[in-house]
Design an enzyme around this catalytic site. Structure first.
Site, mmCIF file in Angstrom:
data_model
loop_
_atom_site.group_PDB
_atom_site.id
_atom_site.type_symbol
_atom_site.label_atom_id
_atom_site.label_comp_id
_atom_site.label_asym_id
_atom_site.label_seq_id
_atom_site.Cartn_x
_atom_site.Cartn_y
_atom_site.Cartn_z
ATOM 1 C CE LYS A 1 -2.100 0.260 3.266
ATOM 2 N NZ LYS A 1 -1.494 1.479 3.797
ATOM 3 C CG HIS B 1 1.893 7.941 10.943
ATOM 4 N ND1 HIS B 1 1.885 6.600 11.269
ATOM 5 C CD2 HIS B 1 1.713 7.999 9.606
ATOM 6 C CE1 HIS B 1 1.700 5.883 10.173
ATOM 7 N NE2 HIS B 1 1.597 6.707 9.141
ATOM 8 C CB SER C 1 2.305 1.401 9.324
ATOM 9 O OG SER C 1 2.003 2.673 9.838
ATOM 10 N NE ARG D 1 6.432 7.192 3.788
ATOM 11 C CZ ARG D 1 5.865 5.998 3.856
ATOM 12 N NH1 ARG D 1 6.074 5.239 4.906
ATOM 13 N NH2 ARG D 1 5.113 5.555 2.880
HETATM 14 O O1 PNS Z 1 -2.262 5.305 5.689
HETATM 15 P P1 PNS Z 1 -2.862 4.893 4.379
HETATM 16 O O2 PNS Z 1 -3.249 3.435 4.425
HETATM 17 O O3 PNS Z 1 -1.992 5.226 3.208
HETATM 18 O O4 PNS Z 1 -4.210 5.740 4.234
HETATM 19 C C1 PNS Z 1 -5.058 5.547 3.117
HETATM 20 C C2 PNS Z 1 -6.461 6.083 3.427
HETATM 21 C C3 PNS Z 1 -7.019 5.363 4.633
HETATM 22 C C4 PNS Z 1 -6.388 7.562 3.700
HETATM 23 C C5 PNS Z 1 -7.346 5.803 2.182
HETATM 24 O O5 PNS Z 1 -7.320 4.454 1.888
HETATM 25 C C6 PNS Z 1 -8.790 6.265 2.386
HETATM 26 O O6 PNS Z 1 -9.073 7.435 2.269
HETATM 27 N N1 PNS Z 1 -9.696 5.313 2.709
HETATM 28 C C7 PNS Z 1 -11.090 5.617 2.919
HETATM 29 C C8 PNS Z 1 -11.928 5.157 1.718
HETATM 30 C C9 PNS Z 1 -11.796 6.140 0.577
HETATM 31 O O7 PNS Z 1 -12.283 7.252 0.619
HETATM 32 N N2 PNS Z 1 -11.104 5.685 -0.478
HETATM 33 C C10 PNS Z 1 -10.858 6.485 -1.654
HETATM 34 C C11 PNS Z 1 -9.580 7.275 -1.529
HETATM 35 S S1 PNS Z 1 -9.221 8.011 -3.074
#
Ligand code: PNS
Length: 158
Positions: free
Chosen positions: A43, A19, A130, A92
């Site tokens: 999660k 990150h 993570s 990645r």
């Molecule tokens: O690090 P991650 O868990 O892959 O990040 C995912 C994240 C937090 C960016 C995604 O789940 C997100 O944007 N969550 C906020 C809610 C939302 O807008 N969901 C729709 C995404 S298409």
């Protein structure tokens, strides 16, 4: 460098060297980079959003144009409200593509003016996630080559 704000959203539970690598790359491309610490309902968390934010602030203290904010809600709406130009995501390996593409297309439909920009992580960090760090930490393994020092220290003291 492009003037304007990009968001680098993620769960960051915890923030890894991968990150940090993406944040460093993105901070060279955009005038301002906000690391947006999102709650992800699906999660199971290790650190609270406040703890994650604080550790990211410590880990990115050397990057003057980087800020860190916690956020809960719809990312596309938040990005429009913040006036962001772009969302940054790290890539990645090939297995990241499907999830990332689905998310990028959904975000584009919700916020057509905001681009998702994918940055390739350094190959040194291509296998770090993570969830692997959480697993190693859970079983008492050494995570010092996976996470920035502030994160290592915080997890060691728990
Ligand atoms: O690090 P991650 O868990 O892959 O990040 C995912 C994240 C937090 C960016 C995604 O789940 C997100 O944007 N969550 C906020 C809610 C939302 O807008 N969901 C729709 C995404 S298409």
């Amino acid at each position: 460098m492009t003037d304007g704000l990009a968001l680098y959203p993620g769960s960051f539970d915890p923030f890894t060297l991968g990150h940090l690598d993406i944040a460093e790359r993105a901070s060279m491309l955009f005038g301002e980079l906000e690391i947006t610490v999102a709650e992800n309902a699906s999660k199971k968390g290790l650190l609270s959003a406040d703890e994650r934010c604080e550790l990211i602030r410590e880990s990115t203290a050397h990057l003057p144009n980087v800020t860190v904010h916690a956020f809960s809600g719809l990312l596309a709406q938040y990005a429009m409200d913040r006036g962001a130009l772009a969302l940054v995501r790290g890539m990645r390996q090939v297995s990241d593509f499907e999830y990332e593409f689905r998310m990028a297309f959904a975000n584009r439909r919700l916020a057509p003016s905001i681009e998702t920009v994918f940055l390739m992580t350094s190959e040194d960090y291509a296998l770090i996630s993570s969830s692997i760090v959480r697993e190693i930490h859970h079983w008492g393994g050494d995570i010092s080559t996976f996470v920035p020092e502030p994160v290592r220290r915080a997890l060691a003291s728990r």
